[in-house]
Design an enzyme around this catalytic site. Structure first.
Site, PDB file in Angstrom:
ATOM      1  CB  CYS A 107      20.094  35.185  54.132  1.00  0.00           C
ATOM      2  SG  CYS A 107      19.966  35.901  55.769  1.00  0.00           S
ATOM      3  CG  HIS A 108      22.264  39.651  55.255  1.00  0.00           C
ATOM      4  ND1 HIS A 108      21.551  38.915  56.184  1.00  0.00           N
ATOM      5  CD2 HIS A 108      22.063  40.951  55.573  1.00  0.00           C
ATOM      6  CE1 HIS A 108      20.954  39.734  57.025  1.00  0.00           C
ATOM      7  NE2 HIS A 108      21.238  40.979  56.679  1.00  0.00           N
TER       8      HIS A 108
END
Length: 182
Positions: A107-108
């Site tokens: 993800c991030h």
């Protein structure tokens, strides 16, 4: 299932992490016999964006990548943004790549890889909003469930966790990779 016995895995994160992107990989590596440690620029207790609490084992400023066999970078917008501003965290991440050790990012979590300058010539996936940042850092970004590139395991979102965890465990079991020169 203990083919990671003797392996030590660092989870680098701070407050605002995506809860499942920490708990699910942690469970996967420890179920396979690895010892996991939570490393952070913060000390004490961290709180995920959905309320999960986790106790920091070591401050990143006092931690050396040589002490670990692999690194996991959970996501979460706030977590990813805060981590990349920590010089100690960036140094820690870069050291895993310099040593050719497996790194899992979801993800991030990949934001810090741009600051660590470790993406040139690599293929990676992430949450779609990081696509331009990762490409600007030299990576080839793809929209796939899980991507493995010379020990770097990446996924997009919590729905990809089963595939991410399987590849993460596999890469940690394989160990060091040849250093990639860009």
């Amino acid at each position: 299932m203990s083919h990671l016995t003797g392996k030590k895995v660092a989870f680098l994160m701070t407050n605002g992490f995506e809860d499942s992107e920490f708990t699910s990989p942690w469970e996967a590596v420890t179920e396979h016999g690895a010892q996991a440690e939570l490393v952070s620029p913060e000390t004490g207790t961290l709180t995920g964006k959905n309320g999960h609490e986790a106790t920091v084992d070591k401050a990143v400023a006092e931690t050396n990548a040589d002490d670990y066999d692999a690194l996991v970078l959970p996501g979460g917008v706030t977590n990813g943004d805060k981590l990349r501003m920590s010089e100690d965290a960036v140094r820690f991440v870069r050291a895993f790549f310099d040593a050719g050790k497996p790194v899992g990012v979801i993800c991030h979590g990949g934001w810090i890889l741009t600051d660590a300058d470790v993406l040139k010539g690599r293929t990676i996936t992430s949450y779609p909003s990081l696509k331009t940042d990762l490409r600007n850092a030299g990576a080839t970004w793809v929209d796939e469930e899980v991507v493995v590139d010379n020990g770097l395991v990446s996924s997009r979102t919590p729905k990809d966790l089963p595939a991410f965890n399987a590849k993460l465990v596999e890469e940690i079991a394989e160990g060091r990779h040849e250093q990639q020169t860009a």
